[in-house]
Write an enzyme that holds these catalytic residues in place. Structure first.
Site, mmCIF file in Angstrom:
data_model
loop_
_atom_site.group_PDB
_atom_site.id
_atom_site.type_symbol
_atom_site.label_atom_id
_atom_site.label_comp_id
_atom_site.label_asym_id
_atom_site.label_seq_id
_atom_site.Cartn_x
_atom_site.Cartn_y
_atom_site.Cartn_z
ATOM 1 N N GLU A 17 0.806 -1.214 0.000
ATOM 2 C CA GLU A 17 0.000 0.000 0.000
ATOM 3 C C GLU A 17 0.846 1.273 0.000
ATOM 4 O O GLU A 17 0.390 2.344 0.386
ATOM 5 C CB GLU A 17 -0.943 -0.008 1.213
ATOM 6 C CG GLU A 17 -1.962 -1.107 1.130
ATOM 7 C CD GLU A 17 -2.688 -1.323 2.437
ATOM 8 O OE1 GLU A 17 -3.711 -0.680 2.643
ATOM 9 O OE2 GLU A 17 -2.206 -2.122 3.246
ATOM 10 N N SER A 149 -6.103 -2.916 1.795
ATOM 11 C CA SER A 149 -6.460 -2.378 0.470
ATOM 12 C C SER A 149 -6.951 -3.459 -0.487
ATOM 13 O O SER A 149 -6.824 -3.353 -1.692
ATOM 14 C CB SER A 149 -5.283 -1.636 -0.171
ATOM 15 O OG SER A 149 -5.173 -0.372 0.401
ATOM 16 N N TYR A 215 -9.552 2.001 -5.920
ATOM 17 C CA TYR A 215 -8.623 3.029 -6.421
ATOM 18 C C TYR A 215 -8.854 3.448 -7.869
ATOM 19 O O TYR A 215 -8.024 4.123 -8.450
ATOM 20 C CB TYR A 215 -7.175 2.552 -6.213
ATOM 21 C CG TYR A 215 -6.895 2.341 -4.742
ATOM 22 C CD1 TYR A 215 -6.983 3.401 -3.838
ATOM 23 C CD2 TYR A 215 -6.602 1.080 -4.235
ATOM 24 C CE1 TYR A 215 -6.776 3.219 -2.490
ATOM 25 C CE2 TYR A 215 -6.388 0.885 -2.874
ATOM 26 C CZ TYR A 215 -6.473 1.955 -2.014
ATOM 27 O OH TYR A 215 -6.275 1.774 -0.666
ATOM 28 N N ARG A 254 -11.159 3.225 11.079
ATOM 29 C CA ARG A 254 -12.334 3.008 10.231
ATOM 30 C C ARG A 254 -12.711 1.542 10.323
ATOM 31 O O ARG A 254 -11.860 0.679 10.149
ATOM 32 C CB ARG A 254 -11.991 3.385 8.790
ATOM 33 C CG ARG A 254 -13.163 3.940 7.983
ATOM 34 C CD ARG A 254 -12.842 3.944 6.503
ATOM 35 N NE ARG A 254 -12.646 2.593 6.036
ATOM 36 C CZ ARG A 254 -11.578 2.199 5.310
ATOM 37 N NH1 ARG A 254 -10.641 3.046 4.987
ATOM 38 N NH2 ARG A 254 -11.474 0.949 4.928
ATOM 39 N N ASP A 256 -14.948 -1.605 8.942
ATOM 40 C CA ASP A 256 -15.731 -2.086 7.798
ATOM 41 C C ASP A 256 -16.809 -3.038 8.309
ATOM 42 O O ASP A 256 -16.497 -4.044 8.952
ATOM 43 C CB ASP A 256 -14.828 -2.865 6.821
ATOM 44 C CG ASP A 256 -13.674 -2.018 6.257
ATOM 45 O OD1 ASP A 256 -13.637 -0.811 6.531
ATOM 46 O OD2 ASP A 256 -12.835 -2.585 5.535
ATOM 47 N N GLU A 269 -13.338 -5.802 9.567
ATOM 48 C CA GLU A 269 -12.018 -5.439 10.100
ATOM 49 C C GLU A 269 -12.041 -4.019 10.645
ATOM 50 O O GLU A 269 -12.957 -3.237 10.369
ATOM 51 C CB GLU A 269 -10.960 -5.541 8.999
ATOM 52 C CG GLU A 269 -11.239 -4.614 7.829
ATOM 53 C CD GLU A 269 -10.026 -4.373 6.942
ATOM 54 O OE1 GLU A 269 -8.914 -4.769 7.317
ATOM 55 O OE2 GLU A 269 -10.197 -3.744 5.881
ATOM 56 N N ASN A 271 -9.537 -0.751 10.509
ATOM 57 C CA ASN A 271 -8.342 -0.179 9.887
ATOM 58 C C ASN A 271 -7.781 0.868 10.849
ATOM 59 O O ASN A 271 -8.431 1.878 11.115
ATOM 60 C CB ASN A 271 -8.703 0.473 8.556
ATOM 61 C CG ASN A 271 -9.296 -0.538 7.588
ATOM 62 O OD1 ASN A 271 -8.574 -1.321 6.994
ATOM 63 N ND2 ASN A 271 -10.622 -0.559 7.467
ATOM 64 N N GLY A 275 -6.901 5.270 5.191
ATOM 65 C CA GLY A 275 -6.485 6.202 4.139
ATOM 66 C C GLY A 275 -6.894 7.621 4.499
ATOM 67 O O GLY A 275 -8.010 7.851 4.967
HETATM 68 N N1 LIG Z 1 -17.112 -12.206 4.083
HETATM 69 C C1 LIG Z 1 -17.328 -11.264 3.150
HETATM 70 N N2 LIG Z 1 -18.543 -11.187 2.525
HETATM 71 C C2 LIG Z 1 -18.774 -10.253 1.561
HETATM 72 N N3 LIG Z 1 -17.837 -9.372 1.135
HETATM 73 C C3 LIG Z 1 -16.610 -9.410 1.713
HETATM 74 C C4 LIG Z 1 -16.299 -10.349 2.761
HETATM 75 N N4 LIG Z 1 -15.016 -10.150 3.124
HETATM 76 C C5 LIG Z 1 -14.555 -9.141 2.372
HETATM 77 N N5 LIG Z 1 -15.499 -8.686 1.517
HETATM 78 C C6 LIG Z 1 -15.319 -7.628 0.511
HETATM 79 O O1 LIG Z 1 -13.924 -7.455 0.269
HETATM 80 C C7 LIG Z 1 -13.480 -6.164 0.714
HETATM 81 C C8 LIG Z 1 -12.107 -6.259 1.381
HETATM 82 O O2 LIG Z 1 -12.148 -7.090 2.518
HETATM 83 P P1 LIG Z 1 -11.549 -6.679 3.934
HETATM 84 O O3 LIG Z 1 -11.753 -7.832 4.853
HETATM 85 O O4 LIG Z 1 -12.119 -5.373 4.378
HETATM 86 O O5 LIG Z 1 -9.996 -6.572 3.632
HETATM 87 P P2 LIG Z 1 -9.023 -5.346 3.249
HETATM 88 O O6 LIG Z 1 -8.083 -5.247 4.378
HETATM 89 O O7 LIG Z 1 -8.351 -5.788 2.015
HETATM 90 O O8 LIG Z 1 -9.872 -4.123 3.067
HETATM 91 C C9 LIG Z 1 -14.574 -5.677 1.640
HETATM 92 O O9 LIG Z 1 -14.613 -4.279 1.674
HETATM 93 C C10 LIG Z 1 -15.825 -6.294 1.038
HETATM 94 O O10 LIG Z 1 -16.284 -5.568 -0.102
HETATM 95 MG MG LIG Z 2 -11.339 -3.367 4.370
#
Ligand SMILES: Nc1ncnc2c1ncn2[C@@H]1O[C@H](COP(=O)(O)OP(=O)(O)O)[C@@H](O)[C@H]1O
Ligand SMILES: [Mg+2]
Length: 339
Positions: A17, A149, A215, A254, A256, A269, A271, A275
């Site tokens: 990143e 990311s 991005y 942040r 998610d 997760e 963060n 960003g």
């Molecule tokens: N279990 C899940 N079900 C549906 N979408 C998911 C799931 N896990 C991740 N995603 C999708 O993938 C994206 C990235 O996953 P995330 O766990 O937030 O990792 P990163 O650290 O890469 O952001 C999420 O923002 C979401 O759109």
């Molecule tokens: Mg994420």
């Protein structure tokens, strides 16, 4: 008037990143300069020894604009603790827990924070994937244990896609997480010092908020506030607060969250160094709460502190990091906040 501390905006780094970090760093550095701060841009590149760079920059407080491994995972935080330089964001342990998606999920479960069902897959599981996957079902999301990311994140609908998804994730980490795919609205909640700033709905046109959606201009629609009834929105924000608390996160972060059409919410997760380019999600969320970009950077900087509680004698720099730099100014050491 109190002399302002020299701020080092630490950016770059070795993680996947890096580019995002450089954009965050430049945005923050400019905003802080516009607000009258003395700012050094500390750009960490391959071959650099970060403690040496920091020493040479003579900074008194660090604004962390790093992302991903080596920057967001507690390593830099631990180094700054030892140098006695206060820094923004979460401390060593919370940073490490949040960066490690497996450990974060274990903490969420311990604190009753719902997170999608998952299992862990390694290289060894690829030979007998059908048995390992068992009745887990499809589709699933495969991701590396510790990246950000959306690097290495894929959606798999069958065993063949699962195998290639795991291989892709294992290119980034020794361990992959296979998670049940949750069809849901995606909401990201912004927090500052444990307090919710607001939330934003993320609508990727591809259906997955992957690297491209994150991005590429126009690939994702952002709706602030999210299209949720107010009671549900409050519930999501409270859940985000609990998730951050479960990991012990401080400063700006942040969270998610996936919000299903039914009654369920799942935390993906936290963060810990989100960003912070002027168009990033946290600044967008803050703007909707009436806090502009410069004020947000200022508020994050104000929260900079040491968190490990090390006594100065424990640190190699004897009295404080100031002595490391051989500074001749008579600024009292107490100007460096030790929290
Ligand atoms: N279990 C899940 N079900 C549906 N979408 C998911 C799931 N896990 C991740 N995603 C999708 O993938 C994206 C990235 O996953 P995330 O766990 O937030 O990792 P990163 O650290 O890469 O952001 C999420 O923002 C979401 O759109
Ligand atoms: Mg994420």
């Amino acid at each position: 008037m109190e002399r302002r501390r020299k701020v080092g905006v630490i950016m770059g780094g070795p993680s996947a990143e890096r580019d995002v970090s450089l954009r965050t760093g430049e945005g923050v550095a400019k905003a802080l300069e516009e607000r009258g701060h003395s700012v050094a841009r500390v750009v960490f590149s391959t071959g650099d020894v970060l403690p040496e760079l920091i020493k040479a920059s003579r900074i008194e407080v660090a604004f962390l604009a790093l992302h991903g491994r080596g920057g967001e995972d507690g390593c830099v935080q631990g180094m700054l603790e030892l140098l006695g330089i206060p820094y923004t964001g979460s401390g060593v342990l919370a940073s490490a827990l949040a960066m490690d998606k497996l450990k974060a999920k274990e903490m969420f479960r311990l604190h009753n924070v719902p997170t999608p069902p998952y299992y862990v897959a390694t290289d060894a599981d690829l030979t007998d994937l059908e048995e390992v996957h068992g009745s887990f079902g499809f589709p699933v999301i495969v991701k590396p244990r510790g990246e950000g990311s959306s690097v290495g994140v894929t959606k798999a609908h069958n065993l063949a896609e699962l195998a290639s998804g795991i291989e892709k994730a294992l290119a980034h980490d020794a361990c992959a997480l296979v998670e049940r795919f949750i069809p849901a609205m995606e909401v990201h909640v912004g927090l500052l010092d444990g307090r919710v700033l607001g939330a934003i709905e993320v609508v990727p046109k591809s259906g997955l908020y992957d690297y491209h959606s994150k991005y590429t201009a126009g690939a994702t629609e952002y709706i602030c506030p999210p299209r949720l009834p107010s009671t549900r929105a409050r519930g999501v924000m409270t859940l985000a607060e609990r998730a951050a608390k479960a990991l012990g996160c401080t400063g700006a972060c942040r969270v998610d969250v996936l919000v299903t059409e039914g009654e369920n919410e799942y935390v993906l997760e936290v963060n810990t160094l989100p960003g912070m380019t002027p168009t990033s999600l946290l600044p967008k969320i803050a703007a909707s709460a009436g806090i502009d970009y410069g004020a947000l950077c200022e508020a994050i900087l104000e929260g900079a502190t040491l968190r490990a509680g090390l006594r100065p004698a424990v640190r190699p720099a004897a009295a404080s990091h100031v002595s490391l730099h051989d500074v001749e100014e008579s600024e009292p050491i107490s100007a460096v906040k030790v929290g």
